[in-house]
Scaffold this motif. Sequence first.
Motif, PDB file in Angstrom:
ATOM      1  N   ILE A 108       0.854  -1.198   0.000  1.00 44.77           N
ATOM      2  CA  ILE A 108       0.000   0.000   0.000  1.00 44.77           C
ATOM      3  C   ILE A 108       0.887   1.246   0.000  1.00 44.77           C
ATOM      4  N   LYS A 111       2.628   1.980  -3.249  1.00 43.48           N
ATOM      5  CA  LYS A 111       1.680   2.295  -4.323  1.00 43.48           C
ATOM      6  C   LYS A 111       1.946   1.451  -5.576  1.00 43.48           C
ATOM      7  N   LYS A 349      -4.382   1.327  -2.705  1.00 41.59           N
ATOM      8  CA  LYS A 349      -5.751   0.939  -2.323  1.00 41.59           C
ATOM      9  C   LYS A 349      -5.900  -0.575  -2.363  1.00 41.59           C
ATOM     10  N   VAL A 351      -8.091  -3.647  -3.201  1.00 40.86           N
ATOM     11  CA  VAL A 351      -9.232  -3.851  -4.100  1.00 40.86           C
ATOM     12  C   VAL A 351      -9.747  -5.293  -4.063  1.00 40.86           C
ATOM     13  N   THR A 364     -11.641  -0.693  -1.843  1.00 38.14           N
ATOM     14  CA  THR A 364     -11.940   0.149  -3.003  1.00 38.14           C
ATOM     15  C   THR A 364     -12.474  -0.730  -4.125  1.00 38.14           C
TER      16      THR A 364
END
Length: 371
Positions: A108, A111, A349, A351, A364
């Motif tokens: 996270i 990124k 994020k 997911v 997300t």
Amino acid sequence: MIIGLPKEIKNNENRVALTPGGVAEFIKNGHTVYVQATAGEGSGFSDEEYALAGATILPTIEEVYGIAEMIVKVKEPIDQEYNLIKEGQLLFTYFHFASYEPLTHAMIQRKATCLAYETVELKDRSLPLLVPMSEVAGRMAPQEGAKYLEKPLKGRGILLGGVPGVKPANVLVLGGGIVGTQAAKISAGFGANVTIMDISLKRLRELDDIMPANVTTVMSNHYNIKEAIKTADLIIGAVLIPGAKAPHLITREMLKDMRPGTVLVDVAVDQGGCIETCKPTTHENPTFIIDDVVHYCVANMPGAVPYTSTLALTNATLPYALLLANKGWKQACQERDELRLGLNVVDGKVVYPGVAEAFGLPLTDVAEVLA
């Protein structure tokens, strides 16, 4: 696209994510491949073979991460790799996020775009990139269990298949999926008395039809497991919930019901383990003992047979890796539902629902990151 193939640095991990043949396919499709020196050595592939296939050999892992747009690996990045990962870099590998929170937070923070082999899922719910390693691990589990049943290794001193006039060992397999099916098949081939449990009656019917006479199918529930462990010599944990932490079917309290020298092989340990007392071990130090019960909990079992494992894995992963490189990860995931399900962490994020649920993180919608 620029593809990077780093050398695996997890303890005794000798697999590699691309063969020289795989490199040649990327080159043929117009991509550039950088391979870390000696990356394929453990699986029997030399730097010269990679170079002849069209790859450029780089001496360090830092250089590979530094130049690549997509990193293709076998196992999840470990601590010393975290800071090498660039923002927006695509990592295509096994992650098993739900079993290790620090890795999740690291990805996270970096990124990165994390596409996990183990959650790529077809419409029939099958997991095409997990199957080959599940087959290897399932077939290895009885082999390792048989070894650790030997008395010098603190086991019960039982030969898995017995001999004429002496009963064979009792093997309990928890889970009737790919791992469990392969484990039961090999255990039965050794000549053991095998019990395989699953929560699906449909699956038990299928197993009953295909298994030899020395395999018994039993519905998996707490009572049946508690009874079966009392007479089991080898217990193989083969439970999988895709992308989520495995449930504990055997608790610490239940160890007291087992006979001294019973061997536990938890193949689900890289997803948190289905045996409460199992914690990940390595090929260097594969076992530990709690309450006189031998625990074998190596998180990368197929790494011990890297030649077989590398070929089996790349047979499955290469078509998807080429798709990601040819179309870019966003378009590939938009066009192929199974790849979309492989996305776990994107641009900071989470997911994938199983990962968010495991650590109480916000989820997300994957459509948002693909927009």
